[in-house]
Design a protein around this motif. Structure first.
Motif, PDB file in Angstrom:
ATOM      1  N   UNK A  63      -1.854  47.931  12.869  1.00 17.67           N
ATOM      2  CA  UNK A  63      -1.559  47.659  11.457  1.00 17.67           C
ATOM      3  C   UNK A  63      -0.916  46.286  11.324  1.00 17.67           C
ATOM      4  N   UNK A  64      -1.141  45.611  10.184  1.00 13.96           N
ATOM      5  CA  UNK A  64      -0.446  44.341   9.965  1.00 13.96           C
ATOM      6  C   UNK A  64       1.052  44.590   9.877  1.00 13.96           C
ATOM      7  N   UNK A  65       1.824  43.686  10.409  1.00 11.86           N
ATOM      8  CA  UNK A  65       3.271  43.877  10.471  1.00 11.86           C
ATOM      9  C   UNK A  65       4.002  42.826   9.640  1.00 11.86           C
ATOM     10  N   UNK A  66       5.159  43.213   9.150  1.00 15.70           N
ATOM     11  CA  UNK A  66       6.082  42.263   8.556  1.00 15.70           C
ATOM     12  C   UNK A  66       6.855  41.630   9.706  1.00 15.70           C
ATOM     13  N   UNK A  67       7.647  40.635   9.416  1.00 12.67           N
ATOM     14  CA  UNK A  67       8.433  39.976  10.457  1.00 12.67           C
ATOM     15  C   UNK A  67       9.733  40.733  10.708  1.00 12.67           C
ATOM     16  N   UNK A  68       9.596  41.969  11.159  1.00 11.47           N
ATOM     17  CA  UNK A  68      10.759  42.789  11.481  1.00 11.47           C
ATOM     18  C   UNK A  68      10.322  43.898  12.428  1.00 11.47           C
ATOM     19  N   UNK A  69      11.293  44.570  12.997  1.00 10.43           N
ATOM     20  CA  UNK A  69      10.988  45.706  13.867  1.00 10.43           C
ATOM     21  C   UNK A  69      10.841  46.969  13.028  1.00 10.43           C
ATOM     22  N   UNK A  70      10.081  47.899  13.548  1.00  6.78           N
ATOM     23  CA  UNK A  70       9.939  49.196  12.890  1.00  6.78           C
ATOM     24  C   UNK A  70      11.278  49.910  12.874  1.00  6.78           C
ATOM     25  N   UNK A  71      11.534  50.651  11.798  1.00  3.60           N
ATOM     26  CA  UNK A  71      12.722  51.505  11.778  1.00  3.60           C
ATOM     27  C   UNK A  71      12.262  52.961  11.803  1.00  3.60           C
ATOM     28  N   UNK A  72      13.182  53.862  11.924  1.00  3.76           N
ATOM     29  CA  UNK A  72      12.855  55.287  12.047  1.00  3.76           C
ATOM     30  C   UNK A  72      12.135  55.799  10.793  1.00  3.76           C
ATOM     31  N   UNK A  73      12.498  55.277   9.627  1.00  3.83           N
ATOM     32  CA  UNK A  73      11.862  55.704   8.387  1.00  3.83           C
ATOM     33  C   UNK A  73      10.383  55.313   8.372  1.00  3.83           C
ATOM     34  N   UNK A  74      10.050  54.129   8.894  1.00  5.89           N
ATOM     35  CA  UNK A  74       8.645  53.711   8.981  1.00  5.89           C
ATOM     36  C   UNK A  74       7.848  54.702   9.832  1.00  5.89           C
ATOM     37  N   UNK A  75       8.417  55.091  10.957  1.00  9.64           N
ATOM     38  CA  UNK A  75       7.737  56.015  11.854  1.00  9.64           C
ATOM     39  C   UNK A  75       7.555  57.383  11.209  1.00  9.64           C
ATOM     40  N   UNK A  76       8.607  57.894  10.590  1.00  4.99           N
ATOM     41  CA  UNK A  76       8.527  59.203   9.927  1.00  4.99           C
ATOM     42  C   UNK A  76       7.521  59.156   8.790  1.00  4.99           C
ATOM     43  N   UNK A  77       7.586  58.106   7.957  1.00  6.77           N
ATOM     44  CA  UNK A  77       6.669  58.002   6.813  1.00  6.77           C
ATOM     45  C   UNK A  77       5.222  57.844   7.273  1.00  6.77           C
ATOM     46  N   UNK A  78       4.988  57.128   8.351  1.00  2.48           N
ATOM     47  CA  UNK A  78       3.622  56.988   8.854  1.00  2.48           C
ATOM     48  C   UNK A  78       3.066  58.345   9.264  1.00  2.48           C
ATOM     49  N   UNK A  79       3.860  59.097   9.996  1.00  3.53           N
ATOM     50  CA  UNK A  79       3.440  60.432  10.436  1.00  3.53           C
ATOM     51  C   UNK A  79       3.215  61.347   9.230  1.00  3.53           C
ATOM     52  N   UNK A  80       4.165  61.377   8.314  1.00  2.22           N
ATOM     53  CA  UNK A  80       4.057  62.224   7.117  1.00  2.22           C
ATOM     54  C   UNK A  80       2.879  61.774   6.250  1.00  2.22           C
ATOM     55  N   UNK A  81       2.698  60.478   6.114  1.00  2.00           N
ATOM     56  CA  UNK A  81       1.590  59.957   5.314  1.00  2.00           C
ATOM     57  C   UNK A  81       0.244  60.344   5.879  1.00  2.00           C
TER      58      UNK A  81
END
Length: 161
Positions: free
Chosen positions: A133-151
């Motif tokens: 996936x295209x990334x922003x200039x930052x590291x993933x946080x736990x919310x990104x991981x949870x939302x990706x899975x839930x999404x």
């Protein structure tokens, strides 16, 4: 990033999505391909299309105009596919090939909710946690991981609603 503007990439994605849907209608109306092939193409459009948008195009949904355009396309798709559910040509072993009629609308709603929640709790835009996936200039946080899975699970389960 230019805010609230439709870019060429948006026109390309929207055009491809609409063209693909139009071709499926054309193929069905004139019986160009066997019904099994048309059903497979319909499944790719209604399920694979939104999943691909979720993984690779999610950043553009940060633009309100883009979100509204895709929501409109999703409403039209829902209306058309909802009618196809009653057509026996689209029956499958477990329902209908038109069962993913709400996936595009669901994608738009999910991404909007994830974006708002992420901005409120982390002060960062939502970012899909996949290596391709295209990334922003930052590291993933736990919310990104949870939302990706839930999404991802939500997009799969939208046919059950």
């Amino acid at each position: 990033m230019t805010r609230n503007k439709v870019k060429i990439i948006d026109l390309i994605y929207i055009g491809i999505y609409i063209l693909f849907g139009g071709l499926i209608c054309f193929f069905y109306k004139f019986s160009i391909f066997p019904q099994k092939t048309i059903n497979t193409l319909l499944l790719v459009l209604t399920f694979g299309g939104p999943i691909s948008l979720f993984w690779m195009y999610y950043q553009r949904f940060r633009e309100k105009l883009i979100t509204l355009i895709w929501f409109g396309i999703g409403l039209i798709q829902w209306y058309i596919l909802n009618g196809l559910k009653r057509n026996s040509d689209f029956d499958s072993a477990v329902g209908s090939y038109a069962d993913y009629d709400k996936t595009l609308i669901g994608l738009v709603i999910i991404l909007t909710l994830f974006r708002i929640i992420s901005l409120v709790f982390t002060k960062q835009e939502f970012m899909v946690a996949a290596w391709f996936s295209p990334k922003d200039d930052r590291k993933l946080n736990i919310l990104d991981t949870v939302f990706t899975f839930v999404g991802f699970l939500s997009l799969i389960g939208l046919s059950e609603i």
